[in-house]
Design a protein around this motif. Sequence first.
Motif, mmCIF file in Angstrom:
data_model
loop_
_atom_site.group_PDB
_atom_site.id
_atom_site.type_symbol
_atom_site.label_atom_id
_atom_site.label_comp_id
_atom_site.label_asym_id
_atom_site.label_seq_id
_atom_site.Cartn_x
_atom_site.Cartn_y
_atom_site.Cartn_z
ATOM 1 N N UNK A 139 0.307 17.626 -1.770
ATOM 2 C CA UNK A 139 0.254 17.095 -0.409
ATOM 3 C C UNK A 139 1.581 17.344 0.294
ATOM 4 N N UNK A 140 1.498 18.105 1.363
ATOM 5 C CA UNK A 140 2.634 18.326 2.262
ATOM 6 C C UNK A 140 2.127 18.093 3.679
ATOM 7 N N UNK A 141 3.037 18.010 4.635
ATOM 8 C CA UNK A 141 2.620 17.867 6.033
ATOM 9 C C UNK A 141 1.761 19.055 6.468
ATOM 10 N N UNK A 172 0.839 -1.183 0.000
ATOM 11 C CA UNK A 172 0.000 0.000 0.000
ATOM 12 C C UNK A 172 0.882 1.245 0.000
ATOM 13 N N UNK A 173 0.473 2.237 -0.752
ATOM 14 C CA UNK A 173 1.187 3.501 -0.810
ATOM 15 C C UNK A 173 1.283 4.109 0.596
ATOM 16 N N UNK A 174 2.454 4.628 0.998
ATOM 17 C CA UNK A 174 2.617 5.166 2.353
ATOM 18 C C UNK A 174 1.676 6.333 2.673
ATOM 19 N N UNK A 175 1.412 7.187 1.679
ATOM 20 C CA UNK A 175 0.493 8.310 1.913
ATOM 21 C C UNK A 175 -0.932 7.800 2.135
ATOM 22 N N UNK A 218 1.417 13.852 -5.601
ATOM 23 C CA UNK A 218 0.065 13.731 -5.068
ATOM 24 C C UNK A 218 -0.591 15.086 -4.785
ATOM 25 N N UNK A 219 -1.877 15.150 -5.126
ATOM 26 C CA UNK A 219 -2.715 16.334 -4.905
ATOM 27 C C UNK A 219 -3.892 15.912 -4.038
#
Length: 143
Positions: free
Chosen positions: A112-114, A1-4, A79-80
């Motif tokens: 996507x950022x923290x 699975x993708x980490x995000x 990623x958006x």
Amino acid sequence: MNPLVKKLEERLLPEFEEIAGKIRREVPNIGVKVLSFSGGLGIYLGHHFSINCWLKDDYYNDNDNLDLQVSIEQITTIPRISADVFWGSPSYYAEAEFYKWYGSFEENGLIVTDEVLEDLYKDLPRLYEALFEALKRRKPADE
């Protein structure tokens, strides 16, 4: 699975399940389901987290379903993210938005950022409130 996807699933799904339980207890004649699903191909691969609600007793109402959805698009590239509370067909009326990205162009959308994720988490209570208000009203605000 993708980490995000894994990170968002761990953060969002337990909270979405709590909200779904609250809807079941407090809003009559509403069906509700929490969903986590992937869609799209290639660079447009995305993942969606949703609180999907439908009016159980209003089969003849064209606007009989409402979602709170958090979407990640372009998982394999940059990623958006977007999130909104919206009615289904035919109106697709948005009751509230964190950010709405229509995905037509790669350069659109919030990367996507923290910091963006923290902003989303802080904004979720407003989106939950919009979901509850719309469910209690049982129709889009623009009707």
